[in-house]
Scaffold this motif. Structure first.
Motif, PDB file in Angstrom:
ATOM      1  N   ASP A  89       8.938   7.282   1.421  1.00  0.00           N
ATOM      2  CA  ASP A  89       9.157   7.547   0.072  1.00  0.00           C
ATOM      3  C   ASP A  89       9.452   6.431  -0.761  1.00  0.00           C
ATOM      4  OD1 ASP A  89       8.501  10.089   0.447  1.00  0.00           O
ATOM      5  OD2 ASP A  89      10.428  11.160   0.413  1.00  0.00           O
ATOM      6  N   GLN A  90      10.447   5.694  -0.204  1.00  0.00           N
ATOM      7  CA  GLN A  90      10.941   4.366  -1.306  1.00  0.00           C
ATOM      8  C   GLN A  90       9.498   3.543  -1.460  1.00  0.00           C
ATOM      9  OE1 GLN A  90      14.133   2.433   0.981  1.00  0.00           O
ATOM     10  NE2 GLN A  90      15.290   4.536   0.920  1.00  0.00           N
ATOM     11  N   ALA A  91       8.817   3.125  -0.180  1.00  0.00           N
ATOM     12  CA  ALA A  91       7.736   2.222  -0.354  1.00  0.00           C
ATOM     13  C   ALA A  91       6.556   2.688  -1.386  1.00  0.00           C
ATOM     14  CB  ALA A  91       7.291   2.036   0.974  1.00  0.00           C
ATOM     15  N   ALA A  92       6.382   4.163  -1.279  1.00  0.00           N
ATOM     16  CA  ALA A  92       5.464   4.795  -2.077  1.00  0.00           C
ATOM     17  C   ALA A  92       5.758   4.491  -3.457  1.00  0.00           C
ATOM     18  CB  ALA A  92       5.162   6.137  -1.728  1.00  0.00           C
ATOM     19  N   ARG A  93       7.233   4.934  -3.784  1.00  0.00           N
ATOM     20  CA  ARG A  93       7.575   5.043  -5.093  1.00  0.00           C
ATOM     21  C   ARG A  93       7.620   3.224  -5.697  1.00  0.00           C
ATOM     22  NH1 ARG A  93      12.589   6.427  -4.716  1.00  0.00           N
ATOM     23  NH2 ARG A  93      12.316   8.161  -3.217  1.00  0.00           N
ATOM     24  N   ALA A  94       7.898   2.544  -4.890  1.00  0.00           N
ATOM     25  CA  ALA A  94       8.105   1.030  -5.435  1.00  0.00           C
ATOM     26  C   ALA A  94       6.474   0.638  -5.604  1.00  0.00           C
ATOM     27  CB  ALA A  94       8.766   0.070  -4.265  1.00  0.00           C
ATOM     28  N   ALA A  95       5.620   0.971  -4.653  1.00  0.00           N
ATOM     29  CA  ALA A  95       4.329   0.391  -4.753  1.00  0.00           C
ATOM     30  C   ALA A  95       3.506   1.021  -5.860  1.00  0.00           C
ATOM     31  CB  ALA A  95       3.699   0.690  -3.349  1.00  0.00           C
ATOM     32  N   GLY A  96       4.008   2.074  -6.210  1.00  0.00           N
ATOM     33  CA  GLY A  96       2.989   2.981  -7.264  1.00  0.00           C
ATOM     34  C   GLY A  96       1.659   3.341  -6.859  1.00  0.00           C
ATOM     35  N   ARG A  97       1.472   3.523  -5.477  1.00  0.00           N
ATOM     36  CA  ARG A  97      -0.129   3.703  -5.176  1.00  0.00           C
ATOM     37  C   ARG A  97       0.185   5.258  -4.914  1.00  0.00           C
ATOM     38  NH1 ARG A  97      -3.228  -0.353  -5.640  1.00  0.00           N
ATOM     39  NH2 ARG A  97      -4.945   0.862  -4.792  1.00  0.00           N
ATOM     40  N   SER A  98      -1.338   5.654  -4.799  1.00  0.00           N
ATOM     41  CA  SER A  98      -1.269   7.008  -4.290  1.00  0.00           C
ATOM     42  C   SER A  98      -1.492   7.090  -2.889  1.00  0.00           C
ATOM     43  CB  SER A  98      -2.859   7.346  -4.816  1.00  0.00           C
ATOM     44  OG  SER A  98      -3.501   8.663  -4.318  1.00  0.00           O
ATOM     45  N   THR A  99      -0.375   7.188  -2.260  1.00  0.00           N
ATOM     46  CA  THR A  99      -0.297   7.477  -0.781  1.00  0.00           C
ATOM     47  C   THR A  99      -0.519   8.747   0.049  1.00  0.00           C
ATOM     48  OG1 THR A  99       2.072   8.004  -1.091  1.00  0.00           O
ATOM     49  CG2 THR A  99       1.635   5.446  -0.730  1.00  0.00           C
TER      50      THR A  99
ATOM     51  N   ALA B  15       0.763  -1.200  -0.161  1.00  0.00           N
ATOM     52  CA  ALA B  15       0.081  -0.069   0.125  1.00  0.00           C
ATOM     53  C   ALA B  15       0.982   1.352  -0.118  1.00  0.00           C
ATOM     54  CB  ALA B  15      -0.858  -0.093   1.306  1.00  0.00           C
ATOM     55  N   GLY B  16       2.347   1.050  -0.091  1.00  0.00           N
ATOM     56  CA  GLY B  16       3.165   2.229  -0.202  1.00  0.00           C
ATOM     57  C   GLY B  16       3.545   2.666   1.113  1.00  0.00           C
ATOM     58  N   GLY B  17       3.004   2.046   2.273  1.00  0.00           N
ATOM     59  CA  GLY B  17       3.451   2.553   3.776  1.00  0.00           C
ATOM     60  C   GLY B  17       4.516   1.976   4.246  1.00  0.00           C
ATOM     61  N   VAL B  18       4.932   2.484   5.493  1.00  0.00           N
ATOM     62  CA  VAL B  18       6.001   1.749   6.368  1.00  0.00           C
ATOM     63  C   VAL B  18       5.303   1.427   7.577  1.00  0.00           C
ATOM     64  CG1 VAL B  18       7.903   2.911   5.513  1.00  0.00           C
ATOM     65  CG2 VAL B  18       6.674   4.103   7.069  1.00  0.00           C
ATOM     66  N   SER B  19       5.914   0.198   8.206  1.00  0.00           N
ATOM     67  CA  SER B  19       5.584  -0.192   9.376  1.00  0.00           C
ATOM     68  C   SER B  19       6.441  -0.155  10.506  1.00  0.00           C
ATOM     69  CB  SER B  19       5.391  -1.898   9.297  1.00  0.00           C
ATOM     70  OG  SER B  19       4.082  -2.166   8.163  1.00  0.00           O
ATOM     71  N   VAL B  20       5.968   0.186  11.658  1.00  0.00           N
ATOM     72  CA  VAL B  20       6.665   0.158  12.682  1.00  0.00           C
ATOM     73  C   VAL B  20       5.892  -0.614  14.146  1.00  0.00           C
ATOM     74  CG1 VAL B  20       7.535   1.684  14.820  1.00  0.00           C
ATOM     75  CG2 VAL B  20       7.519   2.577  12.298  1.00  0.00           C
ATOM     76  N   ILE B  21       6.800  -1.516  14.849  1.00  0.00           N
ATOM     77  CA  ILE B  21       5.996  -2.315  16.019  1.00  0.00           C
ATOM     78  C   ILE B  21       5.683  -1.417  17.041  1.00  0.00           C
ATOM     79  CG2 ILE B  21       6.012  -4.372  17.427  1.00  0.00           C
ATOM     80  CD1 ILE B  21       6.381  -5.433  14.821  1.00  0.00           C
ATOM     81  N   ALA B  22       4.477  -1.245  17.361  1.00  0.00           N
ATOM     82  CA  ALA B  22       3.931  -0.488  18.431  1.00  0.00           C
ATOM     83  C   ALA B  22       4.545  -1.105  19.863  1.00  0.00           C
ATOM     84  CB  ALA B  22       2.709  -0.050  18.845  1.00  0.00           C
ATOM     85  N   HIS B  23       5.039  -0.260  20.733  1.00  0.00           N
ATOM     86  CA  HIS B  23       5.479  -0.711  22.499  1.00  0.00           C
ATOM     87  C   HIS B  23       5.766  -2.418  22.167  1.00  0.00           C
ATOM     88  CE1 HIS B  23       1.087  -2.057  22.282  1.00  0.00           C
ATOM     89  NE2 HIS B  23       0.675  -0.676  21.935  1.00  0.00           N
ATOM     90  N   PRO B  24       6.661  -2.886  21.585  1.00  0.00           N
ATOM     91  CA  PRO B  24       6.775  -4.441  21.355  1.00  0.00           C
ATOM     92  C   PRO B  24       7.103  -5.313  22.623  1.00  0.00           C
ATOM     93  CG  PRO B  24       8.694  -2.988  20.241  1.00  0.00           C
ATOM     94  CD  PRO B  24       7.751  -1.982  20.792  1.00  0.00           C
TER      95      PRO B  24
END
Ligand code: AMP
Ligand code: ZN
Ligand code: FE
Ligand code: FE
Length: 294
Positions: free
Chosen positions: A277-287, A182-191
């Motif tokens: 930015d990298q993820a959005a470009r690679a996904a080619g989706r409208s983020t 989906a062109g986003g980035v993931s972070v684990i919350a309070h692991p």
């Protein structure tokens, strides 16, 4: 720079509307605010509208309810295309699970001799998109069964308590992939928050998640003591994961988590945006991108 990347509005279990949350953050001298309601993007638009007219930057995200090795894990998904079908489908499934769990919780409470019905819960949750245990807790407070959300979790709603009911959560590895597509980035919350079990979240587990596309770990969070923060920071450095810090503000819904009580370093925020930015470009989706207000 005060950067707080994890907060909740009343679209999930916080108590401020998205618009008032943005205004409050600005008053609290927050420069960058992440809005990360549980399992919904409903607050994004109202927050973005206010942020665009306010001297604050808004990073739109979602705290997605996931599961890993049988334990619940919260995944902060920043800046994904909110219309990517696999993401919207999975969020709908999670929200369905939230709604269908409610009668089961109320039934258990009734077995315990506590009379709370759906109307009582709806009265305190208003039109939340993400119905949850905190709303049941608020109803118990309103009925004077308990004095606080904390007491409600301790006595009735927490995982060890008698009215606890499990609900659907997304597979963590799959969700990390979905967020990336989906062109986003993931972070684990309070692991390593003490109130959750997190058996899979050791160095080896984080390495596997990094390989699946995970971008970062939320290290600085009030649910982590100094030893947890030191340990997570070391792992993040070894795995080249971004380190974030946040308040997990819920308004009046969570005592002792004021805005910006923990924050993210500017360099780490920049790294996170680079990865987005990298993820959005690679996904080619409208983020959605960040909203830089003025
Ligand atoms: P749910 O998403 O409905 O399963 O409820 C979990 C949410 O309740 C968490 O994301 C927290 O925001 C909140 N929560 C969990 N434990 C507690 C607690 N002991 N006291 C107050 N709020 C809690
Ligand atoms: Zn919450
Ligand atoms: Fe959480
Ligand atoms: Fe949270």
């Amino acid at each position: 720079m005060r950067i707080d990347l994890h907060t909740h509005s009343d679209r999930s279990d916080g108590t401020d509307s998205p618009a008032s949350l943005v205004r409050r953050a600005h008053k609290a001298h927050v420069d960058v605010l992440g809005l990360t309601d549980h399992d919904t993007t409903e607050g994004w638009k109202a927050a973005a509208d206010v942020a665009a007219r306010t001297a604050i930057t808004l990073v739109r995200g979602i705290e997605v309810s996931c599961r890993f090795h049988g334990d619940g894990v919260h995944l902060l998904a920043y800046l994904p295309d909110p219309a990517y079908p696999p993401l919207t489908d999975e969020l709908a499934r999670i929200l369905d699970g939230r709604n269908s769990r409610l009668p089961a919780i109320l039934h258990r409470l009734s077995d315990l001799g506590i009379d709370v019905d759906v109307t009582d819960v709806r009265a305190v949750s208003q039109d939340t998109a993400a119905m949850g245990r905190p709303h049941v807790a608020d109803a118990l407070v309103a009925k004077r069964v308990v004095a606080s959300r904390e007491e409600a979790f301790d006595r009735f709603l927490g995982p060890q308590a008698p009215a606890y009911v499990d609900r659907y959560a997304a597979d963590l590895v799959t969700m990390i992939g979905t967020v990336r597509e989906a062109g986003g980035v993931s972070v684990i919350a309070h692991p390593w928050a003490k109130r959750h079990r997190h058996r899979g979240l050791d160095a080896e587990g984080f390495a596997a998640l990094r390989d699946a596309g995970l971008a970062g770990l939320e290290v600085d969070h009030l649910d982590h003591d100094q030893a947890a923060r030191d340990g997570l920071r070391r792992i993040a450095a070894d795995l080249d994961l971004v380190v974030t810090g946040s308040s997990d503000y819920h308004g009046a819904g969570k005592a002792g988590h004021p805005l910006a009580c923990d924050t993210t370093a500017a360099e780490e925020y920049e790294r996170l945006l680079d990865r987005a930015d990298q993820a959005a470009r690679a996904a080619g989706r409208s983020t959605p991108g960040i909203v830089v207000g003025r």
